[in-house]
Enzyme design. Structure first.
Site, mmCIF file in Angstrom:
data_model
loop_
_atom_site.group_PDB
_atom_site.id
_atom_site.type_symbol
_atom_site.label_atom_id
_atom_site.label_comp_id
_atom_site.label_asym_id
_atom_site.label_seq_id
_atom_site.Cartn_x
_atom_site.Cartn_y
_atom_site.Cartn_z
ATOM 1 N N LYS A 156 0.742 -1.495 -0.229
ATOM 2 C CA LYS A 156 0.089 0.026 0.055
ATOM 3 C C LYS A 156 0.906 1.056 0.045
ATOM 4 O O LYS A 156 1.366 1.673 0.842
ATOM 5 C CB LYS A 156 -1.343 0.013 1.092
ATOM 6 C CG LYS A 156 -2.047 0.391 0.916
ATOM 7 C CD LYS A 156 -2.664 2.272 2.232
ATOM 8 C CE LYS A 156 -1.805 3.024 2.517
ATOM 9 N NZ LYS A 156 -1.867 4.654 1.967
ATOM 10 N N GLU A 159 -1.296 7.187 -0.781
ATOM 11 C CA GLU A 159 -1.726 7.892 -1.165
ATOM 12 C C GLU A 159 -1.313 9.458 -2.022
ATOM 13 O O GLU A 159 -2.228 9.657 -3.481
ATOM 14 C CB GLU A 159 -3.581 8.225 -0.510
ATOM 15 C CG GLU A 159 -3.050 9.483 0.310
ATOM 16 C CD GLU A 159 -4.080 9.923 0.769
ATOM 17 O OE1 GLU A 159 -5.025 10.908 0.433
ATOM 18 O OE2 GLU A 159 -4.086 9.636 2.552
ATOM 19 N N THR A 217 5.523 8.259 12.881
ATOM 20 C CA THR A 217 5.941 7.315 14.465
ATOM 21 C C THR A 217 4.209 7.405 14.931
ATOM 22 O O THR A 217 4.059 6.096 16.082
ATOM 23 C CB THR A 217 6.648 8.066 15.979
ATOM 24 O OG1 THR A 217 7.575 8.281 14.912
ATOM 25 C CG2 THR A 217 6.586 7.581 17.296
ATOM 26 N N THR A 268 1.233 7.296 13.388
ATOM 27 C CA THR A 268 0.670 6.026 12.668
ATOM 28 C C THR A 268 1.104 4.645 12.715
ATOM 29 O O THR A 268 0.870 3.439 13.161
ATOM 30 C CB THR A 268 0.951 5.626 11.062
ATOM 31 O OG1 THR A 268 0.613 7.915 10.908
ATOM 32 C CG2 THR A 268 0.495 4.411 9.981
ATOM 33 N N GLU A 328 9.797 1.191 10.559
ATOM 34 C CA GLU A 328 11.015 2.717 10.272
ATOM 35 C C GLU A 328 9.862 3.819 10.284
ATOM 36 O O GLU A 328 9.359 4.314 9.584
ATOM 37 C CB GLU A 328 11.291 2.474 8.688
ATOM 38 C CG GLU A 328 11.938 0.804 9.069
ATOM 39 C CD GLU A 328 13.070 0.714 9.082
ATOM 40 O OE1 GLU A 328 13.684 1.694 9.221
ATOM 41 O OE2 GLU A 328 13.980 -0.582 9.494
ATOM 42 N N GLY A 340 9.673 7.798 12.081
ATOM 43 C CA GLY A 340 10.650 9.354 12.366
ATOM 44 C C GLY A 340 11.652 9.764 13.167
ATOM 45 O O GLY A 340 12.236 8.977 13.351
ATOM 46 N N CYS A 377 13.735 11.082 6.734
ATOM 47 C CA CYS A 377 14.024 10.334 8.183
ATOM 48 C C CYS A 377 14.635 10.987 8.788
ATOM 49 O O CYS A 377 15.226 11.018 9.877
ATOM 50 C CB CYS A 377 12.950 8.739 8.507
ATOM 51 S SG CYS A 377 13.667 7.328 6.693
ATOM 52 N N GLU A 436 10.117 16.345 14.802
ATOM 53 C CA GLU A 436 9.782 15.944 13.224
ATOM 54 C C GLU A 436 8.778 17.329 12.888
ATOM 55 O O GLU A 436 7.494 16.673 12.324
ATOM 56 C CB GLU A 436 9.580 14.883 12.935
ATOM 57 C CG GLU A 436 10.436 14.611 11.897
ATOM 58 C CD GLU A 436 9.775 13.231 11.226
ATOM 59 O OE1 GLU A 436 8.881 12.796 11.470
ATOM 60 O OE2 GLU A 436 10.319 12.033 10.585
HETATM 61 P P1 NDP Z 1 2.019 8.294 7.387
HETATM 62 O O1 NDP Z 1 2.637 7.492 8.876
HETATM 63 O O2 NDP Z 1 1.027 9.404 7.487
HETATM 64 O O3 NDP Z 1 2.148 7.015 6.588
HETATM 65 C C1 NDP Z 1 2.766 6.576 6.288
HETATM 66 C C2 NDP Z 1 1.319 5.286 5.683
HETATM 67 O O4 NDP Z 1 1.290 4.821 5.894
HETATM 68 C C3 NDP Z 1 1.145 5.523 3.946
HETATM 69 O O5 NDP Z 1 1.268 5.004 3.052
HETATM 70 C C4 NDP Z 1 -0.357 5.994 4.690
HETATM 71 O O6 NDP Z 1 -1.128 6.161 3.965
HETATM 72 C C5 NDP Z 1 -0.545 4.991 5.697
HETATM 73 N N1 NDP Z 1 -1.215 4.980 6.618
HETATM 74 C C6 NDP Z 1 -1.520 6.059 7.223
HETATM 75 N N2 NDP Z 1 -2.780 5.619 8.423
HETATM 76 C C7 NDP Z 1 -2.747 4.361 8.435
HETATM 77 C C8 NDP Z 1 -3.712 3.723 9.115
HETATM 78 N N3 NDP Z 1 -3.512 3.153 10.736
HETATM 79 N N4 NDP Z 1 -3.333 1.925 9.454
HETATM 80 C C9 NDP Z 1 -1.443 1.699 8.228
HETATM 81 N N5 NDP Z 1 -1.602 2.868 7.348
HETATM 82 C C10 NDP Z 1 -1.685 4.024 7.281
HETATM 83 O O7 NDP Z 1 3.006 8.793 6.996
HETATM 84 P P2 NDP Z 1 4.510 9.914 6.476
HETATM 85 O O8 NDP Z 1 3.861 8.671 4.318
HETATM 86 O O9 NDP Z 1 3.628 11.357 6.193
HETATM 87 O O10 NDP Z 1 5.356 9.939 5.545
HETATM 88 C C11 NDP Z 1 6.444 10.359 6.616
HETATM 89 C C12 NDP Z 1 6.831 9.817 8.264
HETATM 90 O O11 NDP Z 1 7.710 8.623 7.218
HETATM 91 C C13 NDP Z 1 7.556 10.407 8.736
HETATM 92 O O12 NDP Z 1 7.634 10.965 9.990
HETATM 93 C C14 NDP Z 1 8.877 9.938 8.253
HETATM 94 O O13 NDP Z 1 9.996 10.382 9.261
HETATM 95 C C15 NDP Z 1 8.807 8.805 8.031
HETATM 96 N N6 NDP Z 1 9.559 7.938 7.718
HETATM 97 C C16 NDP Z 1 10.565 7.052 8.573
HETATM 98 C C17 NDP Z 1 11.486 6.637 7.705
HETATM 99 C C18 NDP Z 1 12.559 5.710 8.212
HETATM 100 O O14 NDP Z 1 12.983 4.169 7.597
HETATM 101 N N7 NDP Z 1 12.953 5.938 9.437
HETATM 102 C C19 NDP Z 1 12.183 6.452 6.053
HETATM 103 C C20 NDP Z 1 10.704 7.452 5.504
HETATM 104 C C21 NDP Z 1 9.960 8.429 6.445
HETATM 105 P P3 NDP Z 1 -1.538 7.769 3.002
HETATM 106 O O15 NDP Z 1 -0.762 7.694 2.433
HETATM 107 O O16 NDP Z 1 -3.172 7.407 2.668
HETATM 108 O O17 NDP Z 1 -1.706 8.346 4.122
#
Ligand code: NDP
Length: 488
Positions: free
Chosen positions: A173, A176, A228, A230, A248, A250, A282, A383
């Site tokens: 997934k 979006e 974090t 989520t 993985e 924030g 991240c 973050e």
């Molecule tokens: P989100 O946590 O908002 O979303 C990540 C993914 O989870 C998206 O596909 C999202 O869908 C999906 N999601 C959201 N809610 C749920 C749920 N309840 N159940 C299952 N899936 C869900 O993060 P962002 O997309 O905003 O990405 C940014 C974040 O990612 C930052 O905090 C960053 O630090 C972290 N990150 C960490 C990395 C690492 O390796 N440690 C690498 C890259 C980013 P949707 O798109 O619809 O919201």
């Protein structure tokens, strides 16, 4: 605009969810409408994946045969590399030289896990009697991969390649906001001859598609990259299902400059650490610790160099700073600059929209440096996930380590010094999953990656990253031929 289909169990078709529109962050023009999966589509994808797992084709396929398919996927990504990099640049807004690097990373990931699955050993464990004991690795079953918007294709490859190499089926997934590259990967995997049903790509929102996937009883592991909040929610569901989860999350990583650093090297490393990918990373080195003795001199030069960064259309090869992912995210980052001011910080540069009319329709934001705040402020603790660096002076190693570790996160850290003993001491003392010494954001697929504390759980990449998609089975095999004495 007609919707692009999703990829469910070997079939391209419309999902039952409401379609989503993905936009180019450079001008917010609609790029594509994409069909999404609802809970019933998720259920169907899981059922097809279970059938594909049970079919002799995949179950009995030997590791070197699986490896061949992964090698073919890598070769097809390489064939289409420039097209994929351009598409990602449009979908996500990263400068083209960065999206080329992400595509290259995806190629390397498939190649690495192809090699790893061919060579992964089980163990013959030391016997304590007249028997043979072994530990074998088996696939988990159907696993889910949930990815964020900031590094599409690289994030997806990092989950799809080890999941398939380990013999699982995987349902992806993507965010979006950036669904297009995951769909392209599905096309290439099909062309590479991956048996039907083993890979599904289900775009949709986290609340509907993501949540349905995580909760589905047929999903035996979730590999998640994202925020974090989520990650915690997914971890709770995983606890109820007694299902492994890899998170993985924030970061708010310290990038540390000592008095004895090579200053030219440190300036470049600090700029790259916080401002590449527009800070939407991240591992962004967003807390910039500078030794007090060189603080004023270093900050003056860093500010001058930040103001000289080239902000512009990500299609231009010379662009260093592209647009942020969305207008909503731009507002969030802007809100943090306001917060920094309210907290008493000084904005040394940037922190507002550029005046160039050619960039007015996009989500552009000038990279900002903030000083005058303490590590206790929200600006230094939360973050931001944007081009905002917080400058923090320190007095000696003890003060530095205390401040660097005073964070909920523990993802990464940079250290700039020519004293190798000091580098060793600080690297060992800082609570982070990855430490870079005189470099930053350097990655190898052969080296594990993951976070400590609120930055996550588990490691991706390397052999540990492959075993994370497997479970161990222990085998005991009598060699004595004697009946067990208890029953006599
Ligand atoms: P989100 O946590 O908002 O979303 C990540 C993914 O989870 C998206 O596909 C999202 O869908 C999906 N999601 C959201 N809610 C749920 C749920 N309840 N159940 C299952 N899936 C869900 O993060 P962002 O997309 O905003 O990405 C940014 C974040 O990612 C930052 O905090 C960053 O630090 C972290 N990150 C960490 C990395 C690492 O390796 N440690 C690498 C890259 C980013 P949707 O798109 O619809 O919201």
């Amino acid at each position: 605009m007609s919707s692009l289909p999703l990829y469910l169990g070997g079939e391209w078709r419309m999902g039952r969810g409401a379609p989503i529109l993905t936009r180019n962050p450079h001008d917010n023009a609609a790029l594509a409408e994409v069909s999404t999966a609802d809970a019933s589509d998720v259920g169907e994808a899981v059922a097809r994946a279970q059938q594909a797992m049970a079919a002799p084709g995949w179950r009995t396929m030997l590791p070197h045969q699986r490896a061949l398919i992964l090698q073919r996927i890598a070769a097809l990504i390489e064939r289409d590399a420039e097209r994929l990099a351009q598409l990602q640049r449009q979908d996500n807004g990263k400068p083209i030289h960065e999206t080329r690097a992400l595509v290259a990373s995806a190629i390397g990931t498939f190649r690495y896990f192809a090699a790893a699955c061919e060579t992964l050993d089980g163990d013959v464990t030391p016997a304590r009697g007249d028997y043979l004991s072994m530990s074998l690795y088996e696939p988990l079953g159907v696993v889910a991969a949930i990815t964020p918007w900031n590094s599409p294709i690289a994030s997806e490859a990092q989950k799809i390649a080890p999941a398939l190499a380990a013999g699982n089926a995987v349902i992806v997934k993507p965010s979006e906001l950036t669904p297009l590259l995951a769909l392209e990967l599905a096309k290439l995997a099909t062309e590479a001859g991956l048996p039907e049903g083993l890979l599904s790509v289900l775009p949709g929102t986290g609340a509907i598609t993501g949540a349905a996937l995580v909760a589905h009883p047929g999903i035996r592991k979730v590999s998640f990259t994202g925020g974090t909040v989520t990650g915690r929610a997914i971890g709770r569901v995983a606890a109820d299902k007694v299902m492994p989860v890899s998170l993985e999350l924030g970061g708010k990583s310290p990038n540390i400059v000592f008095e004895d650093a090579d200053i030219a090297q440190a300036i470049n490393g600090v700029l790259f650490g916080i401002f590449s990918s527009q800070g939407q990373s991240c591992i962004a080195g967003s807390r910039i610790f500078v030794a007090r003795g060189i603080y004023d001199r270093f900050v003056t030069e860093l500010t001058r160099r930040t103001q000289a960064l080239r902000i512009g259309n990500p299609a231009e090869p010379s662009t260093q700073i592209g647009p942020l992912i969305s207008p909503e995210h731009l507002d969030k980052v802007n809100g943090y600059v306001r917060l920094a001011r309210e907290e008493g910080g000084r904005i040394l540069c940037g922190g507002s929209r550029p005046t160039d009319a050619a960039l007015a329709a996009g989500n552009y934001f000038q990279p900002a440096l903030v000083d005058g705040l303490s590590n206790a402020c929200r600006t230094a603790r939360e973050e931001i996930f944007g081009p905002v660096g917080v400058l923090l002076p320190f007095d000696g190693e003890d003060d530095l380590v205390r401040q660097a570790n005073d964070s909920a996160y523990g993802l990464a850290c940079g250290i700039w010094t020519i004293d190798y003993r000091r580098a060793w001491r600080i690297a060992r003392a800082v609570d982070a999953g990855t430490v870079w010494i005189n470099t930053y954001k350097l990655f190898s697929i052969a080296t594990p990656f993951g976070g400590n504390k609120d930055s996550g759980l588990g490691r991706e990449k390397a052999l540990d990253g492959l075993r994370a998609y497997m479970r161990q089975k222990s085998l005991y095999w009598d060699m004595s031929g004697r009946p067990l004495p208890w029953a006599d």
